[in-house]
Scaffold this motif. Structure first.
Motif, PDB file in Angstrom:
ATOM      1  N   PHE A 726       0.833  -1.209   0.000  1.00  0.00           N
ATOM      2  CA  PHE A 726       0.000   0.000   0.000  1.00  0.00           C
ATOM      3  C   PHE A 726       0.869   1.260   0.000  1.00  0.00           C
ATOM      4  N   GLU A 727       1.931   1.231   0.823  1.00  0.00           N
ATOM      5  CA  GLU A 727       2.837   2.391   0.889  1.00  0.00           C
ATOM      6  C   GLU A 727       3.493   2.633  -0.466  1.00  0.00           C
ATOM      7  N   PHE A 728       3.978   1.570  -1.113  1.00  0.00           N
ATOM      8  CA  PHE A 728       4.652   1.745  -2.401  1.00  0.00           C
ATOM      9  C   PHE A 728       3.666   2.255  -3.465  1.00  0.00           C
ATOM     10  N   GLY A 729       2.461   1.683  -3.442  1.00  0.00           N
ATOM     11  CA  GLY A 729       1.463   2.160  -4.411  1.00  0.00           C
ATOM     12  C   GLY A 729       1.144   3.619  -4.213  1.00  0.00           C
ATOM     13  N   LEU A 730       0.991   4.039  -2.957  1.00  0.00           N
ATOM     14  CA  LEU A 730       0.699   5.433  -2.656  1.00  0.00           C
ATOM     15  C   LEU A 730       1.835   6.344  -3.094  1.00  0.00           C
ATOM     16  N   ARG A 731       3.086   5.920  -2.871  1.00  0.00           N
ATOM     17  CA  ARG A 731       4.237   6.739  -3.278  1.00  0.00           C
ATOM     18  C   ARG A 731       4.245   6.950  -4.790  1.00  0.00           C
ATOM     19  N   VAL A 732       3.986   5.867  -5.523  1.00  0.00           N
ATOM     20  CA  VAL A 732       3.973   5.989  -6.980  1.00  0.00           C
ATOM     21  C   VAL A 732       2.824   6.893  -7.424  1.00  0.00           C
ATOM     22  N   VAL A 811       4.728  -2.358  -8.318  1.00  0.00           N
ATOM     23  CA  VAL A 811       3.378  -2.262  -7.725  1.00  0.00           C
ATOM     24  C   VAL A 811       2.533  -1.246  -8.507  1.00  0.00           C
ATOM     25  N   GLU A 812       1.306  -1.636  -8.844  1.00  0.00           N
ATOM     26  CA  GLU A 812       0.395  -0.743  -9.555  1.00  0.00           C
ATOM     27  C   GLU A 812      -0.448   0.039  -8.542  1.00  0.00           C
ATOM     28  N   PRO A 813      -0.393   1.384  -8.561  1.00  0.00           N
ATOM     29  CA  PRO A 813      -1.131   2.182  -7.564  1.00  0.00           C
ATOM     30  C   PRO A 813      -2.623   1.900  -7.540  1.00  0.00           C
TER      31      PRO A 813
END
Length: 820
Positions: A726-732, A811-813
């Motif tokens: 979730f964190e990586f998707g949000l960052r992207v 990861v896809e946001p």
């Protein structure tokens, strides 16, 4: 029970990567640990397989002033001890080395032991045919052989009885055949009976080892007290015994004492691997446990009891541990065979090594305990988590707290630190071996062959020292002189025969060839500085080698000063010698040693020998050994051992290809000579066998630990990525590019690895001293070794985390945001 097992198996099948990784890790860790500890147990810990082995002791001489002990004992010291010590049931002395014997006209070169008559009684050995030597004999003339030797040469043990062995100018009838498995000392196959008292009575001539058996009922403390009193009497009565005592140690200690530090070092190394295995299993279990917390919490909310949950988790642990133990068992037996095959020859009792199920069981329970603790963790945590919040928690957001994350990272740091320690040790040992292989030996080893030889003579030099009649003494001395000259003639003929083989450039002889055995160590006095006499102490010592004049040219040892030996240095000529550069610098600094005279404890004690030359240093015992002060004397002036010299042959072609031709020529022209032919390169390799053994094992340990650390790094990173999707998707979604996400994951993983490397460096610095005490001096800080090991660990860590990092970057946001 059976439904529970089925449920546990279904649960493990749903996590095949986890199950297979744990089983493989357990198998490697338990198998490796069991194999090494089995060697340690069989060699060091298990009692010797002799009757009343706990009562057999080895006798040693302890030099009080120098606070050191050595395993030999003086001639008359042994004779007095065997008569006066009441705490001994029986005593014996022995010498052992490869030597030549003759059976039915065939000369054989094999391990021979010269033992006193009480040897069999001390060792408690029961022959499979015939009898042992009679302890009441005063003059030895009989022989015993091993059962394997009897089968090979006489078809059976019974057929060997009464056969005759020619050895040392005498005929020795075989009176006993000793059982398979008994080869003490070393790997002896033939035992020759000696006189009850040593031939050399000198109390400072430490020519023999000695063993004894304590009487039943006499404790080690009582025996020690009696030996102390005996030593005080010797100190009072004999000047040469003034600064020494006689001590007894368990025979097992004498046999395994030298190899004990190496095996302890290997045990410590395999313990490090086992720690890494435990840390890795704990970490894998923690990762899985964190994944299971939500499921366990839900099951608890639905009414599952703590007991059923705990029993299910423990059944999974039991299945994994059992499977790992099976893999370990499959690995242990071939591992043991490999260890025995590559082990150096100086490790005793290798034939006693066999599978040890106790060790396997111990390792199994250690792993079971570690896994059990980790498996119960999710159940314990489920008791402290609200079911409603667990149900609302998305898997991509996790239920893991910071403390659990720190714990898992701590395991990885520990794995990396321990891995670095093993990697540095393997690198240091490899660099040490490479440096030694580049050392200047002081001679040219290329195209050089050594022939260990023993001429089986039918004559024996008479001893006339106790002859009272002047006429008989003179006749005996003349006969001895004629025999000595005949031995020299035979040696010359042997060298001529070898030199005539096509492809041979030159041939010479030495007693105590480099990288071999057979030389002597003597104490000596320099004329005008010391007196050489009984009771004179603190004399320097040096190695002594009788040689033929061409030795230095054959081996390409440079003559630095003075002249070389010549054929004119005959038996009746004034005694001369050459010294090496190490002795010249030690004894004659800033002065010319040529013309100086020396007297030493060899065969011509009453004569001063004149130094005629100085030759270069050679590394005598191994490429890593420093040159030792050395004398070289003409064998023509010391012919008693002319039949036992090593022939040194320089060839024009490849040495290995010439070995068989030389062996065949000697067999055809001198069938009375027993030989063993090897190249000098093979001899050098044999001296480094122990070091190569350590390198192979440390390298294997390091490779396994790196693999396990990589598995751990991959597991940590992969799980961390799954928890932070979730964190990586949000960052992207907020504008971060995928390269930044990839770098962030790699940076976090490498920070953990770097911390482990830093701790590993500190840990290794303190452990290098322990390693150096076993393998020889090592540098306090070898920067290239540390850098190479750290780079390897860091590179593996990078590759282990690259795949999970790429998963994080991909990861896809919309996918993770839609799941919210």
């Amino acid at each position: 029970m059976i439904p529970g097992i089925r449920h546990a198996m279904r649960s493990l099948r749903r996590s095949p990567a986890f199950a297979l990784t744990v089983i493989a890790t357990l198998g490697i860790g338990i198998g490796l640990n069991s194999a090494i500890f089995t060697v340690v147990d069989c060699v060091l810990l298990r009692p010797l397989g002799y009757r009343d082995a706990d009562r057999i002791v080895a006798l040693r001489t302890h030099v009080v002033d120098e606070n050191r002990s050595f395993a030999r004992i003086g001639g008359d010291d042994y004779s007095d001890l065997s008569r006066q010590i009441k705490g001994f049931e029986s005593t014996a002395y022995y010498q052992s080395y490869p030597d030549g014997i003759q059976i039915g006209g065939e000369a054989l070169y094999l391990p021979v032991a010269n033992v006193s008559p009480g040897f069999g009684q001390v060792m408690g050995v029961q022959p499979v045919a015939g009898r042992i030597f009679q302890a009441t004999d005063t003059v030895g003339h009989e022989a015993m052989v091993s059962a394997a030797f009897a089968r090979d040469h006489f078809s059976s043990a019974q057929a060997a009885l009464g056969q005759v062995i020619r050895y040392g100018g005498d005929l020795h009838p075989i009176v006993g055949v000793l059982p398979d498995g008994f080869s003490f000392p070393g790997k002896t196959t033939v035992w020759i009976e000696e006189n009850a008292a040593p031939n050399v009575s000198n109390r400072t001539a430490y020519n023999q080892y000695a063993v004894a058996k304590r009487r039943a009922g006499v404790s080690a403390e009582q025996l020690s007290a009696e030996l102390d009193a005996f030593s005080r009497r010797l100190q009072h009565d004999f000047v040469e015994d003034h600064h020494k005592t006689i001590e007894a140690v368990p025979l097992q200690e004498q046999i395994v004492g030298k190899i004990r530090p190496t095996l302890h070092l290997l045990m410590g190394s395999v313990a490090i691997v086992l720690l890494i295995v435990c840390a890795n299993i704990m970490h894998l279990q923690l990762v899985r446990a964190t994944r299971q917390v939500r499921a366990v919490t839900i099951r608890t909310a639905l009414g599952a009891s703590r007991r059923s949950l705990t029993s299910g988790a423990l059944l999974e642990v039991l299945l994994l541990a059992a499977a790992g133990c099976v893999v370990a068992f499959l690995l242990e037996e071939p591992g043991l065979r490999l260890l025995v095959r590559i082990a150096p020859a100086d490790i005793p009792r290798l034939n006693d090594i066999h599978l040890n199920f106790d060790v396997l069981l111990f390792s199994f329970f250690v792993s079971l305990l570690v896994m059990g603790v980790a498996a119960i963790l999710p159940i314990w945590r489920s008791w402290h988590i609200d079911p409603a919040s667990a149900l609302r928690q998305d898997a991509s957001r996790g239920t893991e707290g910071r403390s659990t994350l720190r714990l898992r990272n701590g395991f990885i740091v520990a794995e990396v630190a321990l891995t670095l320690t093993l990697s540095v040790a393997a690198t240091l040992l490899t660099r040490q071996l490479i440096q030694q292989s580049r050392q200047d030996l002081g001679f040219s080893a290329e195209n050089l062959i050594t022939l260990d030889s023993h001429a089986i003579s039918t004559d024996k030099i008479p001893d006339v020292s106790n002859e009272s009649s002047p006429e008989l003494r003179a006749a005996g001395e003349e006969a001895a002189r004629a025999l000595r000259l005949r031995r020299l003639t035979n040696l010359d003929a042997t060298l001529e025969s070898v030199a005539s083989v096509p492809g041979v450039e030159s041939a010479s002889a030495i007693l105590g060839a480099p990288m071999g055995f057979g030389g002597s160590s003597v104490r000596y006095a320099v004329k005008g500085r010391q007196v050489f006499a009984p009771g004179v102490e603190n004399l320097p010592d040096a190695d002594l080698h009788p040689v033929t004049p061409g030795l230095f040219a054959t081996m390409k040892i440079p003559l630095l000063r003075g002249r070389a030996l010549t054929p004119e240095d005959r038996f009746d000529a004034p005694p001369v010698l050459l010294i090496n550069q190490a002795l010249a610098r030690q004894v004659f600094p800033n002065q010319d040693p040529i013309g100086q005279q020396i007297m030493c404890g060899y065969d011509r004690v009453s004569s001063w020998w004149t130094i005629i030359g100085v030759v270069g240093n050679i590394r005598d015992s191994s490429p890593g050994a420093d040159p030792y002060p050395t004398f070289y004397v003409p064998v023509a002036q010391h012919p008693d051992r002319a039949a036992d010299v090593q022939l040194v042959v320089r060839t024009r072609t490849d040495a290995a290809a010439m070995v068989e031709a030389l062996r065949n020529r000697l067999k055809a022209t001198h069938p009375e000579i027993a030989i063993q032919a090897t190249t000098m390169r093979e001899n050098i390799g044999d001296t480094q066998q122990s070091q190569r053994f350590r390198i192979v094992l440390f390298g294997s340990f390091a490779a396994i630990s790196i693999l396990l650390a990589a598995v751990g790094m991959y597991g940590v990173t992969a799980y961390s990525v799954s928890q932070r999707r979730f964190e990586f998707g949000l960052r992207v979604a907020l504008g971060a590019n995928r390269a930044q996400v990839l770098g962030m994951v790699l940076r976090d993983a490498l920070q953990v690895a770097l911390l482990g490397i830093a701790i590993g460096v500190v840990l290794t610095l303190s452990l290098v001293r322990v390693l150096g005490s076993v393998v020889g001096k090592l540098p306090a800080f070898d920067a290239p070794a540390y850098a190479l090991a750290a780079f390897a660990v860091l590179l593996i860590a990078l590759f282990a985390t690259l795949l999970p990092a790429r998963a994080a970057a991909s990861v896809e946001p919309m996918d993770v945001l839609r799941s919210e």
